[in-house]
Design an enzyme around this catalytic site. Structure first.
Site, mmCIF file in Angstrom:
data_model
loop_
_atom_site.group_PDB
_atom_site.id
_atom_site.type_symbol
_atom_site.label_atom_id
_atom_site.label_comp_id
_atom_site.label_asym_id
_atom_site.label_seq_id
_atom_site.Cartn_x
_atom_site.Cartn_y
_atom_site.Cartn_z
ATOM 1 N N SER A 197 24.447 62.881 56.301
ATOM 2 C CA SER A 197 23.746 64.508 57.084
ATOM 3 C C SER A 197 22.757 64.844 55.529
ATOM 4 O O SER A 197 21.452 64.357 55.864
ATOM 5 C CB SER A 197 23.819 65.490 57.024
ATOM 6 O OG SER A 197 25.093 65.041 58.510
ATOM 7 N N GLU A 233 19.067 81.713 20.105
ATOM 8 C CA GLU A 233 18.211 82.214 19.383
ATOM 9 C C GLU A 233 18.957 84.062 18.801
ATOM 10 O O GLU A 233 18.965 83.702 17.731
ATOM 11 C CB GLU A 233 16.570 82.616 19.037
ATOM 12 C CG GLU A 233 16.580 81.247 19.905
ATOM 13 C CD GLU A 233 16.204 81.254 21.308
ATOM 14 O OE1 GLU A 233 15.119 80.894 22.299
ATOM 15 O OE2 GLU A 233 16.393 81.806 22.374
ATOM 16 N N ASP A 287 42.349 67.375 54.535
ATOM 17 C CA ASP A 287 42.496 67.381 52.734
ATOM 18 C C ASP A 287 43.998 69.244 52.943
ATOM 19 O O ASP A 287 44.061 69.338 52.133
ATOM 20 C CB ASP A 287 41.540 67.202 51.968
ATOM 21 C CG ASP A 287 41.830 65.917 52.290
ATOM 22 O OD1 ASP A 287 42.325 65.118 52.037
ATOM 23 O OD2 ASP A 287 40.633 65.276 51.973
ATOM 24 N N ARG A 345 32.293 70.852 38.542
ATOM 25 C CA ARG A 345 32.032 72.270 39.445
ATOM 26 C C ARG A 345 31.999 73.043 38.924
ATOM 27 O O ARG A 345 31.476 74.164 39.288
ATOM 28 C CB ARG A 345 33.591 72.121 40.501
ATOM 29 C CG ARG A 345 34.460 70.635 41.314
ATOM 30 C CD ARG A 345 35.624 70.749 41.974
ATOM 31 N NE ARG A 345 35.394 70.187 43.333
ATOM 32 C CZ ARG A 345 36.690 70.585 44.026
ATOM 33 N NH1 ARG A 345 38.032 71.483 44.024
ATOM 34 N NH2 ARG A 345 37.174 69.632 44.366
ATOM 35 N N TRP A 347 45.390 59.330 45.620
ATOM 36 C CA TRP A 347 44.081 59.121 44.888
ATOM 37 C C TRP A 347 43.430 57.813 44.499
ATOM 38 O O TRP A 347 43.979 57.768 43.944
ATOM 39 C CB TRP A 347 44.298 59.966 43.833
ATOM 40 C CG TRP A 347 44.552 61.620 44.150
ATOM 41 C CD1 TRP A 347 46.072 61.647 42.986
ATOM 42 C CD2 TRP A 347 44.583 62.738 44.137
ATOM 43 N NE1 TRP A 347 46.265 63.517 44.069
ATOM 44 C CE2 TRP A 347 45.094 63.888 44.031
ATOM 45 C CE3 TRP A 347 43.025 63.374 44.215
ATOM 46 C CZ2 TRP A 347 44.418 64.760 44.720
ATOM 47 C CZ3 TRP A 347 42.113 64.022 45.320
ATOM 48 C CH2 TRP A 347 42.963 65.067 44.999
ATOM 49 N N ALA A 405 34.147 59.005 45.912
ATOM 50 C CA ALA A 405 34.592 57.946 44.813
ATOM 51 C C ALA A 405 35.482 56.969 45.810
ATOM 52 O O ALA A 405 35.858 56.825 47.372
ATOM 53 C CB ALA A 405 36.126 59.567 44.745
ATOM 54 N N HIS A 465 19.885 86.110 24.485
ATOM 55 C CA HIS A 465 19.790 84.155 24.547
ATOM 56 C C HIS A 465 19.892 83.754 22.863
ATOM 57 O O HIS A 465 20.141 84.264 22.213
ATOM 58 C CB HIS A 465 18.556 83.644 23.994
ATOM 59 C CG HIS A 465 17.786 84.242 25.453
ATOM 60 N ND1 HIS A 465 16.311 84.050 25.954
ATOM 61 C CD2 HIS A 465 18.318 84.957 26.721
ATOM 62 C CE1 HIS A 465 16.606 84.711 27.814
ATOM 63 N NE2 HIS A 465 17.581 85.041 27.330
ATOM 64 N N GLU A 515 30.643 67.054 48.150
ATOM 65 C CA GLU A 515 31.768 66.299 48.910
ATOM 66 C C GLU A 515 32.873 66.166 49.746
ATOM 67 O O GLU A 515 34.211 65.896 49.364
ATOM 68 C CB GLU A 515 33.011 67.690 47.495
ATOM 69 C CG GLU A 515 32.654 67.001 45.696
ATOM 70 C CD GLU A 515 34.151 67.637 44.905
ATOM 71 O OE1 GLU A 515 35.262 66.968 45.185
ATOM 72 O OE2 GLU A 515 33.676 68.357 43.996
#
Length: 365
Positions: A297, A46, A194, A178, A164, A148, A44, A289
């Protein structure tokens, strides 16, 4: 503390389902040790800081972004190491909501003569670990819905052209998202249109690929789709129903994919069952995405925990051009989902909006 927060971010994508944690040891106004949680199962933050400081840790102050653990997990308790090193004071940003910790770390330190202080940069530390905090308390993934679109709310032209809409800088930011999440999901329509790989592609560094999920109720995902051709880079799961032809199901499994057959073909209920399934398998976060049908949904299932919307400075027009959320929609404005804690920024000429559903309308799946 802000330096500790910046250190914690270096572990993004590599510590899940554990939290992101950074630690800094200060003595006589000088940093004598620092570290961050680098990977699941490893030391960890610490411990890294204490090793760097060595004997200088005695009498120092530890700044840490999350309450030190007090239980045996993959590693020994950090609290014990802090006490044994002779640290005088621990400044903690936020308590750990993990039921195995939940204040016990602070209590242990106090009982062993270490002065503690909690709440410094709490807001920043909480947002840093919003995925962990959500998963550890609800045992279901933190779901991020990303869209987007153009200024007039279109995600493609009427003919389907969409590459795009957002800027290169925005797309890089999406790849950084991601890199942080455990899984990413699209609908079969996105695969057919795509043929994406859904991997993480960061400029100048190597990212971590999320597990890839396709919502496909009848088995229309092509056997030569790029997600199958890149299956060695990240696992693939096809979420389907009993409507899938058995030979198609076997073909997906022969390609190395996991096939999850749900007992409903209702899209909203499919989402609810999928979220529960992922939570049971320690998938702590999910990036949605897909197109407008998949987004609708998840919204109807009350399964979205955070919205990220990129708005590009262009107007597409067209009443038949697709929008970020399809479906029937709500009849009355009073029924629409309201958002809060909205943050607006700009990247690459695009406007970015982050927001969270209002708790008054949020249902727990």
């Amino acid at each position: 503390m802000h330096h500790a927060l910046s250190l914690a971010k270096l572990g993004e994508g590599r510590t899940r389902p554990n939290p992101l944690v950074g630690a800094v040891l200060v003595k006589d106004g000088t940093i004598v040790g620092e570290g961050y949680h680098q990977q699941f199962g490893g030391p960890h933050a610490e411990i890294h800081a204490l090793h760097m400081a060595g004997t200088a840790a005695k009498g120092s102050t530890l700044y840490v972004t999350l309450e030190p653990c007090s239980h045996h997990g993959k590693t020994a308790p950090c609290c014990q190491a802090v006490v044994e090193a002779g640290v005088k004071r621990v400044v903690c940003a936020v308590e750990d909501p993990n039921p195995l910790v939940a204040g016990r770390g602070i209590s242990y330190l106090n009982e062993h003569g270490v002065e503690t202080s909690v709440g410094h940069a709490m807001q920043e530390a909480t947002k840093l670990n919003e995925i962990f905090f959500h998963y550890i308390t609800r045992r279901r993934p933190f779901v991020i819905l990303k869209s987007a679109m153009s200024l007039d709310g279109k995600i493609a032209t009427w003919s389907g052209n969409s590459q795009w809409i957002s800027s290169e800088a925005s797309r890089q930011q999406v790849h950084s998202i991601r890199n942080r999440v455990a899984a990413i999901i699209v609908g079969v329509g996105t695969v057919l249109k795509d043929d994406p790989t859904l991997t993480t592609r960061l400029v100048g560094t190597v990212g971590v690929n999320p597990a890839r999920i396709v919502m496909d109720s009848t088995g229309r995902t092509p056997l030569d789709a790029r997600i199958f051709k890149t299956i060695e880079q990240a696992p693939v799961t096809i979420v389907t129903t009993r409507l899938i032809p058995p030979p198609r199901l076997c073909a997906y499994e022969q390609l190395g994919a996991t096939v999850v057959v749900l007992d409903t073909d209702d899209r909203t209920e499919m989402v609810r069952q999928l979220v529960a399934y992922l939570g049971d398998r320690q998938i702590d976060s999910l990036l949605v995405e897909g197109g407008g049908t998949l987004a609708e949904s998840f919204i109807q299932a009350h399964a979205v925990d955070k919205y990220i919307v990129y708005i590009a400075p262009l107007v597409i027009g067209g009443k038949h051009a697709p929008t970020p959320v399809e479906g029937a929609g709500f009849d009355e404005l009073s029924s629409a989902f309201r958002l809060e804690r909205m943050v607006v920024s700009e990247i690459g000429g695009d406007v970015v909006i982050e927001a969270y559903p209002k708790q008054s309308v949020k249902e727990v799946v």
